[in-house]
Structure formats: structure tokens, C-alpha cells
Design an enzyme around this catalytic site. Structure first.
Site, mmCIF file in Angstrom:
data_model
loop_
_atom_site.group_PDB
_atom_site.id
_atom_site.type_symbol
_atom_site.label_atom_id
_atom_site.label_comp_id
_atom_site.label_asym_id
_atom_site.label_seq_id
_atom_site.Cartn_x
_atom_site.Cartn_y
_atom_site.Cartn_z
ATOM 1 N N ASP A 167 -2.617 -7.646 1.070
ATOM 2 C CA ASP A 167 -2.016 -7.298 2.428
ATOM 3 C C ASP A 167 -0.186 -8.372 1.725
ATOM 4 O OD1 ASP A 167 -1.017 -6.749 5.255
ATOM 5 O OD2 ASP A 167 -0.840 -9.193 5.445
ATOM 6 N N GLU B 165 -15.775 -9.991 -13.613
ATOM 7 C CA GLU B 165 -17.045 -10.125 -13.273
ATOM 8 C C GLU B 165 -18.200 -10.158 -12.944
ATOM 9 O OE1 GLU B 165 -17.441 -14.765 -12.155
ATOM 10 O OE2 GLU B 165 -15.049 -14.983 -13.095
HETATM 11 C C1 NOJ Z 1 0.884 -5.406 6.439
HETATM 12 C C2 NOJ Z 1 0.191 -4.826 7.428
HETATM 13 O O1 NOJ Z 1 -0.429 -3.507 6.966
HETATM 14 C C3 NOJ Z 1 0.436 -4.983 8.900
HETATM 15 O O2 NOJ Z 1 -0.702 -4.323 10.323
HETATM 16 C C4 NOJ Z 1 0.500 -5.957 9.112
HETATM 17 O O3 NOJ Z 1 0.722 -6.464 10.532
HETATM 18 C C5 NOJ Z 1 0.885 -7.054 8.372
HETATM 19 N N1 NOJ Z 1 1.278 -7.326 6.993
HETATM 20 C C6 NOJ Z 1 0.472 -8.429 8.481
HETATM 21 O O4 NOJ Z 1 -0.585 -8.657 7.591
#
Ligand code: NOJ
Length: 563
Positions: free
Chosen positions: A226, A278
Site C-alpha cells: 500500500d 528466504e
Molecule cells: C491505498 C488504498 O488502496 C486505499 O484504499 C487506502 O485508502 C489508502 N491506500 C490508504 O491506505
């Protein structure tokens, strides 16, 4: 680019050679499951892990290689699970760790790999580490796990810099210190309940190494990372002259923003890659890194970095021949230059679904925004027809492709969600000015009748489902050879049979005129007509088409021909 003459329909401009490396992820089709909205087994109106396990055979039958699960970890659910309070446990809303193991076993027996979401930029404000930071006070080791700073102004009453949250409003929140006085501020690029970690602190890196190992030991095949471009921030957290949320604007590319694309990221990825290795050579990292330009993004998937990055440029490219061809050429060239596969994606849980986007004949959409009352009105029939063509075209491209649950049904966004039903923090942080992403997150229709269209045995659904779900439900499409679902199955089967993911791309120059994009991948000719008039098809066997074709391909239609 090389040019060579070939085949009956004229010269080809070669852009990308077939891949010599055979690692699975170079050509994989990866299906995104958004657990809240996939299938609810316990009837509480929110999807769960047992619900996914029960329906997983449908996804395997579709012909994909892997699933990516959006977060199902312990979380107060302020940002639908992207606010994690315990990275090594399952939220009771979704089930238990044993349910995860059962899902994972079922996936493996169906031939599906499992990728989970890693959320390393921020956690939930309810995470034990953040609670400890609040309690410990300024200057403590606990606070140094996060980005706490004193405020500006005589009494520290102003935020430490001008950064804004992606969900609207300032990217800083002031805390009350343990002694009751107004205190420091902490940074959060997203909601105030999502404090950013301090990635300059080695203890943060160590904690995430522990989390990676926890899931690798449970057998996962990789991680979708993310906001992978934002972990490391520029020293001193300086003000930023571009859009305060760091998004690209003319003269201010996102990767130059102090909260994105910092050089220190490479060391983080390098270490993660070593950790993954790993556990076997076939574990992967896929960066959610929405930056430009593409060659910059490609640096993060060069050798020793992440394996893949989402190609958001492709997702946001206008459905028009010039821009689409441009982004395909640029993508293949940028990722080939570093030996990484290009990924292709049209929809996910953060954007308006492509069947809705492509039905818009006017109006523009900003990333992260949905459509609500008073917004542009998409033409659903047009959007779904174009979405078939866009998907067929995408699945003919060499590289790895990401699908978002429900796109195989041609689902559209629900535009009729009442303000009180909206859950996305974007809606609430902007006082409804931006409606946010709920429209694309509506629970799936499994059956054309029955409670919640088969999503939940109780009929409950955490977001309202539109009446159109009766027509678009999986059971209604399953036996119909002309359905969206049948087209996806057919295309995915052919893609595998002809090894298109590991294949090549050469533009068929004489066919790529008048709004048509035509490329050859192996022995398949893929054509997309983005012009206004039907075009004659060259001789060949039609393997798949987005609409019935005779000798001509109509506007907004796509076809695969074996020549
Ligand atoms: C990207 C994610 O896809 C989204 O849904 C989220 O709100 C933001 N990152 C924050 O984690």
C-alpha cells in the site's frame, strides 16, 4: 523500436519481445478480492474469509493465477481496513487466523496463489504502538516510531507544515499530552486515524520484517504494498509548493514531493526482497505507487527492488487511440529497460469501475473520487459494452494483469448511495464535497434473486446494492455464452492457451489507422476500434470478440483473431 515486415496485413512495428524469463508473476492474472464485499457467510452484512473460501472455485474457474486480498487484519475499519491495529491477526469481522489458513489451503488446492496487502505507511491510531507513543510523550522512543512534531506559531497552534491528507483537510492532527495540555502534532497522509510511521527509525523496519515473516510463514505468495512510494519522507518534512496532498500537478510531479518517491525507499524494498527470497524464489512484492513518469516508477521494480508496480497510467489513460497506444509503448519500454513485467489494470477499490467510467460521455473524474448525486450520468449500456472491449484488449497485452472483483460481471458503480450510507473517510473529511469510493465497493451479486442477491444469507449489505444487480448476478451470467462473465472466461482461457502474458507486442501499422489500435501478440491479432465507423477485419479466425462480429469491427468493439 524495430520495424520488420511480416504477415498478410502489412508491416509490424515491434515494441516488446516475448519474455525469456518464466517466473509466474511476469505473466500472471491476479484477481483482487475486496473481502468486505465479496461474500458474507455469517449474515452480518460484511463479507468475510469463510465467504471467500466458499466461493473461491468460481474465481479459479475464471482462469486467473492468483488472488490478492485487500486487508482483513484487526482494524477499527475507519478506512475499510487500511487502518490496521494488529498486522498479525484477523479482524473478527472477517473471521480468524484459522479461517485464513482454510482459505489459503482451498486456494492452493484450486491452483491459486495468495497475495495479501501490506500497509506499511501508516497504522490505525488504535495500534498498540501509537497508543504507547501517545502515552509516552514528546521526545520518547515510542513517539519516534511515528512523525510527531511541535506545531508552528507561538503556542504550537499551527500544523508543522502545509501537507494535506489525501482524504481532504490537513495531514496533521494535534494531540493532548498525557498531562492534559495541547501538545505535539502527528502526520497522517490519510485519515487522522491513520498515523504515518517514521521509516527513518530502524525499529519500524524491524517491526515490518516481523510482519512479513509472519505471513510468509503462513504460506502467502507475496504482498501488494500500500502507498509504497510514501514510506520515507524528505528530511525536515519541508513545505511543498505543489498540490499540498503531493499529487502531480503541472510543474510539480508527484515523485518530487517530499512525501513521495524518496531515495531511501530503495533500501527498504531491497531488504524486503531479501526477506522474501528466504522463503522461496517465487514470492513477490507489488507496489501501489502512483507516481510519474513511468521510468521513475520502473526504478522501483528494477533488479533487487519490488517485482511489479500497478500501472495507474494505463488505468487513467483516456479511451482514445493516441493516448492508449502512447501509454502502452511507454510502459513496455520503461519496464523492459529494467527487466520487469508491465502490469495492466482497469479497475480497483479506489476508482470508479471502468464499466461506469467508459459510459461517461462528458465530465472528468479525479482519482479517488466517485460519482454521486448531481455528478455526470454514465450511459450504462455504452459503458458496459466498451468495458468488454477494453478488458478484451487489455487481456491480449503481454505482462501481468490485475482484475478487480465484479469486473468479470461488468458491474458498474452504485451512484445512488445516500449520504448517511456513505462510509469512505473522503466523503466525511470533505463534508460531502468529494463523494469518495463507496460506489465501486458495493457487495457482489451472486444470485439474481434471494437475500442481498446471494451476498449475505440475512439480506444485509454494508452498502446498498442497486436493482441492476438482479440482471448482472453471476448465476444469471454463468450459462449465457454472450455474457460478460463468459467473455472473461473465454479470454482468460485463450490468454493462457496462447501464452499471451509472456508474449510479444508489435503494432500492425496498416490496421492501426482511423481510430483503430491493432497489435500482434504471437499468432494473435488484437484489434480495438476507437473510431466512429466500422472497419473491415483482415482474414483470420475470430477467437473472441467483445460483440458479435461478421466481417467488420464496430466502433467501441474489440476482437482477437488467429491469423
Ligand atoms: C491505498 C488504498 O488502496 C486505499 O484504499 C487506502 O485508502 C489508502 N491506500 C490508504 O491506505
Amino acid at each position: 523500436m524495430l520495424s520488420s515486415t511480416a504477415v498478410g496485413f502489412g508491416p509490424l512495428t515491434e515494441v516488446h519481445a516475448a519474455s525469456a524469463s518464466r517466473e509466474w508473476w511476469r505473466s500472471a492474472v491476479i484477481y483482487q478480492i475486496y473481502p468486505r464485499s465479496f461474500r458474507d457467510a455469517n449474515g452480518d452484512g460484511v463479507g468475510d474469509l469463510p465467504g471467500i473460501t466458499a466461493e473461491l472455485h468460481h474465481i479459479a474457474e475464471l482462469g486467473v493465477d492468483a488472488i490478492w486480498l485487500s486487508p482483513f487484519y484487526a482494524s477499527p475499519q475507519r478506512d475499510a481496513g487500511y487502518d490496521v491495529s494488529d498486522y498479525c491477526d484477523v479482524d473478527p469481522l472477517f473471521g480468524t487466523l484459522e479461517d485464513f489458513d482454510a482459505l489459503s489451503t482451498a486456494a492452493r488446492s484450486l491452483g491459486l496463489r495468495v497475495i495479501v496487502d501490506l500497509v506499511p505507511n501508516h497504522c490505525s491510531s488504535e495500534h498498540a504502538l501509537f497508543q504507547a507513543a501517545l502515552a509516552a510523550g514528546p521526545g520518547s522512543a515510542e513517539r519516534d516510531m511515528f512523525l510527531f512534531r511541535d506545531g508552528r506559531g507561538e503556542h504550537g497552534e499551527f500544523p508543522p507544515n502545509n501537507w494535506e491528507s489525501h482524504f481532504g483537510g490537513p495531514a496533521w492532527t494535534r494531540v493532548t499530552e498525557p498531562d492534559g495540555t495541547p501538545g505535539q502534532w502527528y502526520a497522517h497522509l490519510f485519515d487522522s486515524t491513520q498515523p504515518d510511521f517514521n521509516w527513518d527509525n530502524r525499529a519500524v523496519a524491524a517491526e515490518f520484517e516481523r510482519i512479513l515473516r509472519f505471513w510468509l510463514e503462513r504460506g502467502v505468495d507475496g504482498f501488494r504494498v500500500d502507498v509504497a512510494h510514501s514510506l520515507v519522507k524528505a528530511a525536515g518534512l519541508p513545505d511543498w509548493g505543489g498540490r499540498a496532498d503531493g499529487a502531480s500537478s503541472p510543474g510539480f510531479p508527484g515523485h518530487l514531493a517530499p512525501m513521495f518517491g524518496q531515495p531511501g525507499l530503495k533500501g527498504v524494498y531491497r531488504r524486503w526482497r531479501e526477506v522474501l527470497a528466504e522463503y522461496g524464489a517465487d514470492k513477490i512484492l507489488c507496489a501501489e505507487a502512483n507516481v510519474d513518469p513511468l521510468p521513475r516508477m520502473a526504478e522501483w521494480v528494477a533488479s533487487g527492488q519490488q517485482h511489479q508496480a500497478f500501472n495507474f497510467r494505463y488505468l487513467s489513460a483516456p479511451f482514445a487511440p493516441g493516448p492508449l497506444r502512447g501509454v502502452i509503448d511507454e510502459s513496455l519500454s520503461a519496464f523492459d529497460a529494467v527487466g520487469a513485467p508491465t502490469t495492466w489494470v482497469l479497475s480497483n477499490h479506489d476508482v470508479v469501475r471502468h464499466a461506469t467510467r467508459l459510459g461517461l460521455t462528458e465530465g472528468d473524474l479525479a482519482s479517488g473520487d466517485g460519482i454521486g448525486a448531481g455528478g455526470p450520468t454514465p450511459n450504462v449500456t455504452l459503458g458496459r459494452a466498451r468495458a468488454r472491449a477494453a478488458s478484451l484488449f487489455m487481456l491480449g497485452l503481454p505482462g501481468s494483469a490485475y482484475l478487480y472483483q465484479g469486473e468479470e460481471l461488468g458491474l458498474v458503480d452504485n451512484l445512488d448511495i445516500a449520504p448517511h450510507e456513505r462510509q469512505d473517510p473522503t466523503f466525511h473529511r470533505t463534508g460531502g464535497e468529494r463523494v469518495g469510493r463507496d460506489g465501486c465497493r458495493v457487495p457482489l451479486p451472486w444470485t439474481s434473486s434471494g437475500p442481498a442477491y446471494g451476498f449475505s444469507p440475512s439480506g444485509a449489505s454494508w452498502l446498498p446494492q442497486p436493482g441492476l444487480w438482479a440482471e448482472l448476478a453471476r448465476d444469471a451470467q454463468a450459462a449465457d455464452p454472450a455474457s460478460h462473465l463468459s467473455l472473461y472466461r473465454e479470454a482468460l482461457g485463450l490468454r493462457r492457451e496462447h501464452d499471451l502474458g509472456a508474449g510479444s507486442l508489435a503494432w500492425a501499422d496498416e490496421l492501426s489507422v482511423g481510430g483503430v489500435l491493432a497489435f500482434v501478440n504471437g499468432t494473435i491479432l488484437v484489434m480495438l476500434n476507437l473510431g466512429c465507423a466500422p472497419v473491415e477485419l483482415p482474414p483470420g479466425e475470430v477467437l473472441a470478440s467483445s460483440a458479435p462480429v461478421g466481417n467488420a469491427l464496430g466502433p467501441g468493439e474489440a476482437v482477437w483473431l488467429r491469423f
